[in-house]
Scaffold this motif. Structure first.
Motif, PDB file in Angstrom:
ATOM      1  N   GLU A  91       0.921  -1.253   0.097  1.00 15.20           N
ATOM      2  CA  GLU A  91       0.111  -0.117   0.004  1.00 15.20           C
ATOM      3  C   GLU A  91       0.857   1.191  -0.026  1.00 15.20           C
ATOM      4  N   LYS A  92       2.070   1.004  -0.260  1.00 10.41           N
ATOM      5  CA  LYS A  92       3.007   2.227  -0.246  1.00 10.41           C
ATOM      6  C   LYS A  92       3.115   3.022   0.909  1.00 10.41           C
ATOM      7  N   ILE A  93       3.017   2.436   2.185  1.00 11.37           N
ATOM      8  CA  ILE A  93       2.683   3.282   3.471  1.00 11.37           C
ATOM      9  C   ILE A  93       4.096   3.129   4.016  1.00 11.37           C
ATOM     10  N   ALA A  94       4.930   2.011   3.512  1.00 12.79           N
ATOM     11  CA  ALA A  94       6.072   1.723   4.369  1.00 12.79           C
ATOM     12  C   ALA A  94       7.411   1.323   2.937  1.00 12.79           C
ATOM     13  N   THR A  95       8.497   1.419   3.438  1.00 16.56           N
ATOM     14  CA  THR A  95       9.653   0.872   2.862  1.00 16.56           C
ATOM     15  C   THR A  95      10.324  -0.053   3.608  1.00 16.56           C
ATOM     16  N   TYR A  96      11.224  -0.918   2.978  1.00 16.08           N
ATOM     17  CA  TYR A  96      12.071  -1.877   3.881  1.00 16.08           C
ATOM     18  C   TYR A  96      13.062  -0.811   4.423  1.00 16.08           C
ATOM     19  N   LYS A  97      13.463  -1.455   5.543  1.00  9.10           N
ATOM     20  CA  LYS A  97      14.800  -0.899   6.402  1.00  9.10           C
ATOM     21  C   LYS A  97      15.598  -2.286   6.490  1.00  9.10           C
ATOM     22  N   ARG A  98      16.565  -2.446   5.757  1.00  7.12           N
ATOM     23  CA  ARG A  98      17.406  -3.649   5.703  1.00  7.12           C
ATOM     24  C   ARG A  98      18.641  -3.347   6.361  1.00  7.12           C
ATOM     25  N   HIS A  99      19.061  -1.872   6.814  1.00 11.39           N
ATOM     26  CA  HIS A  99      20.194  -1.729   7.485  1.00 11.39           C
ATOM     27  C   HIS A  99      20.041  -0.385   7.938  1.00 11.39           C
ATOM     28  N   VAL A 100      20.968   0.018   8.698  1.00 12.64           N
ATOM     29  CA  VAL A 100      21.343   1.510   9.243  1.00 12.64           C
ATOM     30  C   VAL A 100      22.563   1.788   8.657  1.00 12.64           C
ATOM     31  N   THR A 101      23.023   2.898   8.051  1.00 10.72           N
ATOM     32  CA  THR A 101      24.344   3.526   7.717  1.00 10.72           C
ATOM     33  C   THR A 101      24.416   4.723   8.461  1.00 10.72           C
ATOM     34  N   LEU A 102      25.631   4.712   8.898  1.00 10.65           N
ATOM     35  CA  LEU A 102      26.275   5.999   9.666  1.00 10.65           C
ATOM     36  C   LEU A 102      27.304   6.559   8.624  1.00 10.65           C
ATOM     37  N   LYS A 103      27.100   7.827   8.156  1.00  8.44           N
ATOM     38  CA  LYS A 103      28.003   8.555   7.462  1.00  8.44           C
ATOM     39  C   LYS A 103      28.641   9.721   7.913  1.00  8.44           C
ATOM     40  N   LEU A 104      30.001   9.756   7.823  1.00 13.67           N
ATOM     41  CA  LEU A 104      30.571  10.987   8.799  1.00 13.67           C
ATOM     42  C   LEU A 104      30.826  11.984   7.484  1.00 13.67           C
ATOM     43  N   GLY A 105      31.052  13.200   8.214  1.00 17.88           N
ATOM     44  CA  GLY A 105      31.444  14.325   7.166  1.00 17.88           C
ATOM     45  C   GLY A 105      32.662  13.998   6.594  1.00 17.88           C
ATOM     46  N   ASP A 106      33.734  13.542   7.251  1.00 17.71           N
ATOM     47  CA  ASP A 106      35.027  13.158   6.572  1.00 17.71           C
ATOM     48  C   ASP A 106      34.921  12.004   5.572  1.00 17.71           C
ATOM     49  N   GLY A 107      33.759  11.419   5.006  1.00 15.45           N
ATOM     50  CA  GLY A 107      33.425  10.255   4.183  1.00 15.45           C
ATOM     51  C   GLY A 107      33.624   9.080   4.474  1.00 15.45           C
ATOM     52  N   CYS A 108      33.904   8.701   5.986  1.00 17.08           N
ATOM     53  CA  CYS A 108      33.791   7.299   6.437  1.00 17.08           C
ATOM     54  C   CYS A 108      32.391   6.941   6.457  1.00 17.08           C
ATOM     55  N   ASP A 109      32.100   5.640   6.553  1.00 20.31           N
ATOM     56  CA  ASP A 109      30.684   5.181   6.704  1.00 20.31           C
ATOM     57  C   ASP A 109      30.772   3.876   7.215  1.00 20.31           C
ATOM     58  N   GLN A 110      29.873   3.486   7.725  1.00 20.48           N
ATOM     59  CA  GLN A 110      29.539   2.038   8.321  1.00 20.48           C
ATOM     60  C   GLN A 110      28.035   1.757   8.102  1.00 20.48           C
TER      61      GLN A 110
END
Ligand SMILES: Cc1cc2nc3c(=O)[nH]c(=O)nc-3n(C[C@H](O)[C@H](O)[C@H](O)COP(=O)(O)OP(=O)(O)OC[C@H]3O[C@@H](n4cnc5c(N)ncnc54)[C@H](O)[C@@H]3O)c2cc1C
Length: 455
Positions: A91-110
């Motif tokens: 019903e397009k009320i939601a989207t899948y959340k398969r992960h959480v990503t943390l992005k830092l201002g210096d370009g690193c992420d996890q």
């Protein structure tokens, strides 16, 4: 738009006098105050058990509903109402959340992704969860509430009439006096009606914060929540969320301390300018900001806090009125749905008695308080404050917070601690983990001056 601002004007008056001026409203078994997520969920549980329910809501359904990135326990709780993941996606009320990503201002992420082994036997844990379009979800729930036969009253509760520890009645702005044998306060964090009426103990975690958020059209949303933060070791963490609430829209929000936002406002900046300036620091938002020349962001301010003894002889508090957990934990929706289910169950079991059993009420309060303390103090010490972040780095700090939080939340969903033994066992695990975090935080804090000197 300002969410919660109107709530702060409410005065809670305790009274036991006469009420000639008021229109009496009676005939329900339960009065639920607040028609947000917790209130609506409680209404559905209670009417399903055959109780007559009156829900009084100050009219907040269309007001800046927020709480869009769900943790891994929320979909199961929504499925209890027939709102399965498949249906919400379809019903397009939601989207899948398969992960959480943390992005830092210096370009690193996890990326923080639950291990695949958890999805296999004997664990069989559902590794997906959802982002939801809260306005649409609230509309769906409101339809269910009305079709269940709940009486809905659009009005604001302004007074709570007490008799010892019991609630006798509540009075509304439009002059109604509502009495019933049982009450649930689900009036959200800004009102907290019963907590104020009974002067419940309040525990605060962290400073007052402000969230500013808006919505942007996108063509290729990601199937995960992305958090953005500065990589320059700020003394206190500020962050930005990006949540795809439906296939064409992302919600983007900025959370900072009230002091930070106040300083910007004192320099003459508008809320929109502060929001744009913050988002502009991350390359991801440059083109989005260019495409949207004017934003009318929503704004709210909040303090993460929890109350003790959130259940009395004939009342319970549920949702943010009982405990407000930090948005970064993504646990608010789960908490609201859990509280609603557990509070309703206690009332249903007590319906032929004079009062909610003392032990049941005490265990309900314990679970809410300990779980909220675990989330709020954990996120403050490991992520928001600097000692742990600066010692092990923000990406690893993310692991230190996420792994116990994810595990204990999953254990809660599996164990369903209700009775005394399971509640005490679960709270012991929570407090053990909290103690571990506190010792590590204290160690990092103790080391901080020598590290700074070395640098
Ligand atoms: C900025 C922000 C971001 C968040 N992000 C997330 C997230 O990503 N994931 C997550 O899980 N959670 C998140 N949360 C938390 C989540 O939104 C809440 O925990 C959840 O929506 C709380 O629901 P509730 O029913 O307890 O309160 P509310 O939704 O606040 O509902 C309270 C209701 O009570 C009514 N009311 C208030 N006072 C009165 C009165 N006196 N009389 C009658 N009615 C009254 C209001 O009109 C309202 O309808 C976030 C919270 C904030 C502030």
């Amino acid at each position: 738009m300002q969410r919660g601002a109107a709530h702060e004007r409410i005065e809670v008056i305790q009274q036991t006098g006469t009420h000639e001026q008021q229109t009496p409203v009676a005939g329900s078994d339960v009065t639920v105050i607040g028609g947000g997520l917790a209130g609506m969920a409680a209404c559905i549980h209670l009417t399903r058990a055959g109780l007559r329910v009156l829900c009084v809501d100050a009219g907040g359904i269309e007001n800046d509903a927020v709480g869009e990135s769900l943790d891994w326990s929320a979909p199961g709780l929504l499925a209890d109402f027939g709102l399965t993941m498949d249906r919400l996606i379809e019903e397009k009320i939601a989207t899948y959340k398969r992960h959480v990503t943390l992005k830092l201002g210096d370009g690193c992420d996890q990326n923080y992704i639950p291990g695949e082994w958890l999805g296999r036997p004997p664990f069989n844990v559902e590794l997906r969860t959802l982002h939801v379009d809260r306005m649409q979800l609230n509309r769906q729930l409101r339809k269910m509430v009305l079709s269940c036969g709940v009486t809905f009253l659009e009005d604001r509760v302004v007074a709570v009439e007490t008799n010892g520890r019991r609630v006798e009645a509540v009075s509304t702005q439009l002059g109604k006096r509502i009495s019933s044998p049982w009450f649930i306060d689900a009036s959200g964090s800004a009102s907290s009606l019963f907590a104020r009426a009974f002067h419940l103990q309040t525990y605060e975690a962290g400073p007052r914060k402000v969230a500013i958020w808006g919505y942007f059209p996108v063509t290729t949303p990601v199937e995960g929540t992305t958090l953005y933060a500065d990589g320059v070791k700020p003394p206190y963490m500020e962050w930005v969320w990006e949540i795809p609430i439906n296939p064409n829209t992302i919600s983007v929000g900025y959370v900072a301390t009230g002091e930070t936002i106040k300083a910007g406002r004192e320099q003459g900046e508008t809320v929109e300018a502060i929001f744009r300036e913050k988002l502009g620091r991350f390359p991801r938002f440059e083109s989005l900001l260019r495409a949207v020349p004017a934003i009318a962001p929503s704004v709210t301010s909040f303090v993460c806090r929890m109350h003790g003894r959130v259940a009395g002889p004939n009342w319970l508090i549920a949702g943010e009125a009982a405990a407000m957990v930090d948005p970064m934990t993504a646990n608010g929706v789960t908490a609201a749905l859990r509280h609603a289910a557990e509070a309703s169950r206690l009332l249903i079991e007590s319906r032929h008695r004079q009062r909610i059993p003392w032990l049941g009420a005490a265990m309900y309060s314990r679970r809410i308080l300990d779980l909220a303390m675990f989330f709020n103090y954990g996120i403050e010490r490991v992520i928001y404050e600097s000692p742990v972040r600066n010692t092990i780095g923000v990406l690893k700090a993310g692991d230190v917070y996420t792994i116990p939080a994810w595990c204990l939340n999953s254990i809660y969903s599996r164990l369903r601690p209700r009775g005394v033994l399971k509640t005490l066992l679960f709270c012991f695990l929570l407090n053990l983990s909290r103690l571990g975090t506190f010792l590590f935080y204290s160690f990092c804090k103790w080391q901080q001056p020598s590290r700074q000197a070395a640098a």
